[in-house]
Scaffold this active site. Structure first.
Site, PDB file in Angstrom:
ATOM      1  N   SER A 108       0.800  -1.227   0.000  1.00  0.00           N
ATOM      2  CA  SER A 108       0.000   0.000   0.000  1.00  0.00           C
ATOM      3  C   SER A 108       0.838   1.285   0.000  1.00  0.00           C
ATOM      4  O   SER A 108       0.480   2.244  -0.692  1.00  0.00           O
ATOM      5  CB  SER A 108      -0.957  -0.004   1.194  1.00  0.00           C
ATOM      6  OG  SER A 108      -1.803  -1.126   1.141  1.00  0.00           O
ATOM      7  N   GLU A 128       4.913   1.913  10.987  1.00  0.00           N
ATOM      8  CA  GLU A 128       5.242   0.488  11.052  1.00  0.00           C
ATOM      9  C   GLU A 128       6.047   0.207  12.309  1.00  0.00           C
ATOM     10  O   GLU A 128       7.125   0.761  12.494  1.00  0.00           O
ATOM     11  CB  GLU A 128       6.023   0.050   9.815  1.00  0.00           C
ATOM     12  CG  GLU A 128       6.370  -1.429   9.793  1.00  0.00           C
ATOM     13  CD  GLU A 128       5.158  -2.314  10.057  1.00  0.00           C
ATOM     14  OE1 GLU A 128       5.224  -3.121  11.014  1.00  0.00           O
ATOM     15  OE2 GLU A 128       4.158  -2.199   9.318  1.00  0.00           O
ATOM     16  N   GLY A 157       0.438   2.924  14.741  1.00  0.00           N
ATOM     17  CA  GLY A 157      -0.326   3.733  13.809  1.00  0.00           C
ATOM     18  C   GLY A 157      -1.649   4.215  14.367  1.00  0.00           C
ATOM     19  O   GLY A 157      -2.123   5.302  14.009  1.00  0.00           O
ATOM     20  N   ASP A 182      -5.133  -1.091   8.096  1.00  0.00           N
ATOM     21  CA  ASP A 182      -5.091  -2.515   7.742  1.00  0.00           C
ATOM     22  C   ASP A 182      -4.102  -3.273   8.629  1.00  0.00           C
ATOM     23  O   ASP A 182      -3.079  -3.770   8.161  1.00  0.00           O
ATOM     24  CB  ASP A 182      -4.734  -2.705   6.269  1.00  0.00           C
ATOM     25  CG  ASP A 182      -3.411  -2.056   5.881  1.00  0.00           C
ATOM     26  OD1 ASP A 182      -2.931  -1.184   6.637  1.00  0.00           O
ATOM     27  OD2 ASP A 182      -2.835  -2.432   4.850  1.00  0.00           O
TER      28      ASP A 182
END
Length: 307
Positions: A108, A128, A157, A182
């Site tokens: 992504s 991350e 995140g 996600d």
């Protein structure tokens, strides 16, 4: 906490659904000149080798992008016509593999960067926490030499998103943001965190576009998540779109929960562009036609909400 690695799943059917939805959404948002703040709350490594040990271990790309590309973009025949959203996705993947051999799959972060516009001063924030993937992501992004256009942040995140909303105004004074959420859902608490994140984000910036990916697995939290997201969107009087894709169970394979043997996933979008429904209405049957493999295959698309 850090056992999940997306490299084992890169390019699978869930990535196909996620990235077709992401690309179609971004294409519409970028019709306006005003800049966008883009956020990926769980960015992963950014780029993946489909011929590497991780990818070949599970072979999940075989039932995803590799199959789709082999059918619709055969190397020894004329390409088949596909809906615009699918064509756009395959064109983007092909751009990362200019020699025609499908070895690199963009995650992504690189999908978003590929579509960003320097002239509009779009900005990309990547989160991350996984130490290995975080280092790999930083190295991959450094090769882009994108300067301040991209920031890689080694933090949670869900928490890191909060100070980014509302986003700073663009040169025209408008505030625009797309957020992709996600997580791996490796932890059951991820489901509750996604719900809390969306609730907080809508309170901070109600007009943002929020994309949530989730696995469809036999777990109560997975079943409840889209219902909770629908309730939050309706309470905020915001439109929503919910798409699912199930490729079914491969003949002879045991039913397995989790990402190993994942057969279905969903995308829930709050404040979707008005063009997204038509794009997915055309794309989902084609994905099912070429990726469906057995009992339980199917696709759904529903919309609702709004003031």
């Amino acid at each position: 906490m850090f056992s999940y690695r997306h490299a084992f799943h890169a390019g699978n059917h869930a990535d196909v659904l996620k990235h077709i939805t992401l690309i179609a959404t971004l294409r519409h948002l970028m019709r306006k000149d005003a800049g966008l703040t883009l956020v990926d709350t769980h960015a992963g490594a950014g780029l993946y080798r489909l011929d590497g040990d991780h990818s070949r271990t599970g072979g999940e790309a075989d039932d995803g992008v590799l199959r789709l590309m082999s059918v619709l973009r055969p190397g020894n025949g004329a390409p088949l016509t596909a809906p615009e959203a699918v064509e756009d996705y395959l064109d983007l993947i092909a751009a990362f593999n200019p020699d025609g051999r499908l070895r690199i799959y963009p995650g992504s972060p690189f999908v978003m960067h590929h579509l960003m516009r320097a002239t509009s001063r779009d900005r990309l924030k990547l989160f991350e926490l996984h130490p290995t993937d975080g280092r790999t992501l930083s190295g991959n992004v450094a090769q882009l030499e994108a300067g301040r256009q991209i920031a890689v942040l080694r933090q949670d995140g869900f928490e890191g998103l909060k100070p980014l909303l509302p986003p700073p105004p663009s040169a025209t004074g408008s505030r625009r943001a797309l957020v992709l959420i996600d997580p791996s859902y490796e932890l059951k608490t991820d489901y509750a965190q996604v719900t809390a994140c969306i609730e907080d984000s809508l309170r901070r910036f109600a007009t943002g576009t929020y994309l949530v990916w989730y696995p469809i697995i036999p777990r109560p939290q997975a079943h409840e998540l889209p219902k909770r997201l629908r309730s939050l969107a309706n309470q905020a009087r915001k439109p929503w779109l919910h798409a699912t894709l199930s490729i079914g169970q491969a003949p002879g394979s045991p039913a397995q929960p989790g990402h190993a043997g994942l057969r279905a996933s969903g995308m829930f979008v709050i404040n979707p562009p008005h063009t997204l429904k038509a794009s997915l209405q055309a794309a989902l049957p084609v994905l099912l036609q070429h990726l469906g493999r057995g009992r339980g295959q199917g696709q759904t698309l529903e919309t609702g909400g709004g003031g």
